[in-house]
Scaffold this motif. Structure first.
Motif, short mmCIF file in Angstrom:
data_model
loop_
_atom_site.label_atom_id
_atom_site.label_comp_id
_atom_site.label_asym_id
_atom_site.label_seq_id
_atom_site.Cartn_x
_atom_site.Cartn_y
_atom_site.Cartn_z
N THR A 155 -12.68 10.18 37.75
CA THR A 155 -13.45 11.09 38.61
C THR A 155 -14.87 10.56 38.82
O THR A 155 -15.39 10.56 39.94
CB THR A 155 -13.51 12.50 37.99
N THR A 211 -9.11 13.68 41.01
CA THR A 211 -9.10 14.59 39.86
C THR A 211 -7.83 15.43 39.80
O THR A 211 -7.14 15.46 38.78
CB THR A 211 -10.33 15.52 39.92
N THR A 247 -8.91 10.74 33.13
CA THR A 247 -9.24 11.66 34.23
C THR A 247 -10.75 11.77 34.40
O THR A 247 -11.26 11.83 35.52
CB THR A 247 -8.64 13.05 33.95
N TRP A 299 -4.66 13.40 39.08
CA TRP A 299 -4.49 13.04 37.68
C TRP A 299 -4.08 14.24 36.85
O TRP A 299 -3.25 14.13 35.95
CB TRP A 299 -5.79 12.42 37.13
N ALA A 315 -12.79 17.87 35.54
CA ALA A 315 -12.13 16.83 34.75
C ALA A 315 -12.48 16.96 33.27
O ALA A 315 -11.61 16.90 32.39
CB ALA A 315 -12.52 15.44 35.26
#
Lengths: 60, 495
Positions: B271, B85, B267, B88, A24
């Motif tokens: 997460t 994750t 994001t 997104w 991420a």
């Protein structure tokens, strides 16, 4: 010896969660850089068209 | 008991107050359904976590952990990587851009705008609406059961109290109230689950002691796939992880975030928040050591709570379970009510409503749908409980591929989309019902543990790809609108 005496295949679930956070963050960084680059290209494109316009205006 | 009541009254009072404060900001149907596309990354991300993990996950996840051991941590890992994750990263930006280009406020509305298919809109709205009501009944039931076990409150009282508070702030405040209360609820959930897991592992003697003691009970409770087996573990992980990609109450977060670039921060936040997915399974496994004898695995988390937490801790944990249920219930309510008003009443039946009337209709519809869910939950018929088990599977089988391929593959065919939706639903339902249908031969053993979701989504994918390759794409203006820049003044957004 695996952490907490967990089999590696089960410990892998923690690795996946940690890896997801890393993914991420990495994606966010790459996406930000890509936006900056495309923003620069848009600005350069506009600058190029302004220069061409000035050049055009200079011609009779 | 007084502490429990105090904590819950305080908690529900905060939720109701948020609903009141935000009621003035819902001035149109767009505000009611998607917050006017004005929600920031923290609220979007944390409300996603809260809507994703319902009370069913906390209680049910704990039951799985108790029954199948630490292999169930992979379900949580799947929720984080695939359900959060990757969802997104893969869906977020394109859904945000496409739905703004099409001015879509619902998932059925997106299907109509993207494919020019009123049939796909109606089918998605009908299936999603029906099965989300079923899902909502189970969520209410889970909350009421938690009140019953932890507070000795009568079941009906738990249903009514939960439903009334949710209906109040949802009908009054709309989507903004739902996401802001969901953000608060996510914080409560994260705190509550962390508290319980920490206390449980400490009681066992630490993480290493937990693993050693579980191994002594049964080595299959520690290894992967352990006592569950690969088919069961993988297919269940896929349902609750990949299934989110087709769940409207989660996808709508992408519609409503303020801008595409906010998805970056969102994001990362989502997460980190989603990592609590591991905790119900970990707690359930700890409960196997601490409370080895139970009438039902569903009692694992309530029994563990009574054992390792004092009254304050127990009250906070109950608030966390209620938070999980309420955020999911409210999010689903917004989806159903806005879809019924916009997709069915206005666009489907061709009725006209002024903006004020549409807002009023949304409020009334959310009260009506919530009321129906409450009435069913007071005495849920056995069929409802059966259908709940595959509500996610059916909804995801309907929406997943039309959404995912719709935002990436310009050529995706409208007819193939509709065929995929129908095929996915039929196969998912048939597969789940298969063992009960005496006139069908039993499934081979390696397929018997595979969930209907897997069969439904595989079928849906084959149908949509094959149908697209053989058929025609959507009308050119639909495709251009969907893939155009919503901020380009020449983007043909007018319909």
């Amino acid at each position: 010896m695996p952490p907490f005496h967990l089999p590696w295949c089960t410990f892998g679930s923690f690795v996946v969660v940690g890896g997801s956070l890393l993914l991420a963050v990495t994606w966010a960084w790459i996406d930000k850089r890509r936006d900056k680059k495309s923003g620069k290209r848009r600005d350069e494109g506009r600058e190029g068209s302004r220069t061409a316009t000035r050049g055009g205006e200079a011609r009779p | 008991m007084t502490i429990y009541i105090l904590v819950l009254v305080l908690y529900m009072g905060v939720l109701a107050a948020v609903g009141m404060v935000l009621s003035g900001r819902a001035k149109s149907a767009g505000d009611f359904a998607i917050g006017g596309r004005s929600v920031g990354p923290w609220v979007t991300a944390l409300s996603f976590v809260a809507a994703y993990y319902s009370s069913v996950v906390i209680i049910g996840g704990g039951a799985f952990g108790w029954r199948y051991g630490l292999a169930t941590l992979w379900i949580g890992a799947g929720n984080v990587l695939i359900g959060t994750t990757l969802a997104w990263i893969v869906l977020g930006r394109r859904v945000r851009r496409t739905t703004e280009s099409l001015d879509a406020m619902t998932m059925p509305g997106y299907f109509f705008g993207r494919y020019g298919s009123p049939q796909a809109r109606i089918f998605s709205a009908a299936v999603t609406g029906l099965f989300l009501i079923v899902y909502n009944v189970s969520v209410l039931k889970g909350m009421a059961n938690a009140f019953e076990v932890l507070m000795d409150m009568p079941y009906w009282a738990g249903v009514v109290i939960s439903a009334v508070v949710i209906l109040f702030y949802t009908a009054v405040g709309g989507y903004l109230a739902v996401v802001w209360t969901s953000m608060i609820q996510a914080v409560v959930m994260i705190f509550a689950l962390t508290l319980l897991s920490f206390a449980a592992v400490k009681k066992v003697g630490g993480m290493t002691a937990l693993v050693d003691r579980l191994h002594a009970v049964d080595p299959g409770l520690v290894g992967t796939p352990g006592v569950w087996g690969w088919a069961g573990l993988i297919s269940f992980t896929l349902i609750v992880s990949l299934g989110t990609w087709g769940m409207p109450q989660l996808i709508i977060r992408f519609y409503s975030i303020k801008s595409e670039k906010m998805l970056r921060l969102g994001t990362v936040i989502v997460t980190a928040g989603a990592a609590i997915a591991l905790l119900p399974y970990l707690s359930g496994a700890a409960a196997r050591v601490l409370v080895p004898v139970l009438d039902s695995p569903d009692q694992a988390i309530p029994a563990l709570t009574r054992l390792v937490l004092n009254d304050w801790g127990g009250a906070i944990f109950l608030a966390g379970v209620v938070a999980a249920g309420m955020s999911t219930f409210a999010g689903v309510l917004i989806i159903i009510s806005s879809s019924l008003v916009r997709d069915v009443w206005i666009d489907g039946l061709g009725r006209t409503l002024t903006p004020a009337a549409e807002l009023r209709a949304n409020r009334l519809m959310s009260l009506a749908v919530g009321g129906v869910s409450m009435l069913i939950a007071l005495r849920p018929p056995a069929l409802v409980l059966v259908l709940t088990a595959f509500s996610w599977a059916v909804i995801a089988s309907t929406n997943l591929w039309p959404l995912l391929l719709g935002i990436y593959w310009r050529r995706t065919s409208p007819r193939a989309t509709l065929a995929s939706m129908i095929a996915g639903v039929v196969v998912a339902l048939l597969w789940q019902a298969w063992p009960k249908l005496a006139w069908l031969p039993p499934l081979p053993s390696f397929l018997a543990d595979v969930h209907g979701f897997v069969a439904g989504t595989v079928t849906g994918l084959i149908v949509i790809v094959a149908g697209t390759l053989l058929g025609k794409p959507a009308p050119a203006d639909c495709v251009e609108r969907a893939f155009g820049d919503p901020h380009d003044p020449e983007n043909p957004r007018d319909h």
